[in-house]
Write an enzyme that holds these catalytic residues in place. Sequence first.
Site, short mmCIF file in Angstrom:
data_model
loop_
_atom_site.label_atom_id
_atom_site.label_comp_id
_atom_site.label_asym_id
_atom_site.label_seq_id
_atom_site.Cartn_x
_atom_site.Cartn_y
_atom_site.Cartn_z
N LYS A 167 0.86 -0.99 0.14
CA LYS A 167 0.02 -0.05 -0.15
C LYS A 167 0.92 1.32 -0.01
O LYS A 167 1.75 1.17 0.80
CB LYS A 167 -0.68 -0.06 1.33
CG LYS A 167 -2.02 1.14 1.22
CD LYS A 167 -3.08 0.62 0.34
CE LYS A 167 -3.95 1.91 -0.23
NZ LYS A 167 -3.64 2.87 -0.88
N LYS A 188 4.38 2.16 8.93
CA LYS A 188 3.03 3.20 9.09
C LYS A 188 1.73 2.16 9.34
O LYS A 188 0.97 2.29 9.97
CB LYS A 188 2.89 3.91 7.95
CG LYS A 188 1.75 5.14 8.14
CD LYS A 188 1.60 5.96 6.88
CE LYS A 188 3.00 6.86 6.74
NZ LYS A 188 2.71 7.36 5.32
N LYS A 248 5.44 1.92 -2.70
CA LYS A 248 5.40 3.37 -2.87
C LYS A 248 5.79 3.45 -4.45
O LYS A 248 6.17 2.76 -4.95
CB LYS A 248 6.50 4.09 -2.23
CG LYS A 248 6.16 5.55 -2.30
CD LYS A 248 4.99 5.76 -0.89
CE LYS A 248 4.68 7.21 -0.79
NZ LYS A 248 3.47 7.50 0.24
N THR A 291 -5.70 12.85 5.85
CA THR A 291 -4.32 12.87 6.22
C THR A 291 -4.33 14.25 7.38
O THR A 291 -3.57 14.27 8.45
CB THR A 291 -3.14 13.28 5.26
OG1 THR A 291 -3.18 12.10 4.26
CG2 THR A 291 -1.86 13.36 5.78
#
Length: 430
Positions: A70, A94, A106, A190
């Site tokens: 992810k 995370k 990523k 976020t």
Amino acid sequence: MSQKKSLFSDAQSRMADIFDRLDVHCDVRRQLEQPKCIHQAAIPVRMDDGSLRVFPGWRVQYDQSRGPGKGGVRFHPNVDADEVTALSFWMVLKCALVNLPFGGAKGGVQVDPKLLSRMELERLSRGYIRAFYDVIGPDRDIPAPDVNTNEIVMGWMVDEYSEITREKVPAIITGKPPEMGGSAGRTAATGRGALLVLETWARRKGKRPEDTTIAVQGFGNAGYYFALLAHEAGYRIVALSDSKGAIHTNKALDPEPIWRHKNETRELKGMVYCESSVCTESDVGQISQEALLALDVDVLVLAALENAITTDNVGQVRAGAILEIANGPVSREADKTLAKRGIAVLPDVLVNAGGVTVSYFEWVQGRTGEYWDKATVDEKLESRMLPTACACFDRADRDATTVREAAYAIAVERIAKAIESRGDSCYFKQ
């Protein structure tokens, strides 16, 4: 070696002390020392003038012990394999920290998207999916927005994936427009998650919002929504910056008209950015981006890019605490200096986890076909972020460590359980 090239090694260097302190098998350490896969591609784009440009792109899948990869896709002229690898490593930590069933991944493209037309940006976005569609998937690796990408870009990407596979697969991409299967509350997630962490920390320190001054470096999506929500919660936003400049007041800024003006004019400067009841145009001035980092404020929010605070400028920091919304905005050596000075750093793997948490909610909704309203999403986000923040603060107090070290320890222990459950060297020697 340049600072840029050392990003991944800087990220990895923080792990040595963590592993030495934890009772986890050495197999875990070895597995997390390097990424599982690094995919690189040349992405050709036909420009509006008929010329052809080829942009380098990457998709890094670091570790998938806890589930499919992810992680976002960023478009930036300084993107390279080292940066994407470091970012994918942080995603592993995370996702484990907030206990999501994901590993870390990523993506990135080396491009300045501000120099592209909207049609060229669409071609590049679709080209990225064509380059990597066979290594992503809802059970393999799920991309999302990052720096310089947004729900429009994600919409192009999910549409391209559907064109290639001849299937509607809403769970393949998160951060999409709601009309294409995106989740309510994802765009602000976020920033909202970052505020939840700050509020948890502030309550434990006995700080009241109205007495807390905040400077925000980075006025993109995450920085804007954090500033907006913090302003609504009563915190005093006294400075904001983007890639072109910074503004400052001794009173309080209202982020909403600033954001609106910035998107209309691409300028961030002192005009009518304050509430009329609080300050006037003459109260707002322009300062340098470097001066913003040195402001005497209660909280310095880093919401731009990595290595905003390094050994070169850490001595100028006067904030009482730092909130990391960006990934890796404080280098390891600067982190040590801040700890010695008693400046609390609320780390990125905790602070910006709201985005991936709501991405997880979007992934779940896409797989089940059941979609939730914003109030439900916000409630679920809070139920994840608050216990995680408290666990990190409690662990830091218990072990007499920094909050970052506490967050890393919790994440590594969860990853270790997944790795060790497959059998370690001790098991196979029996």
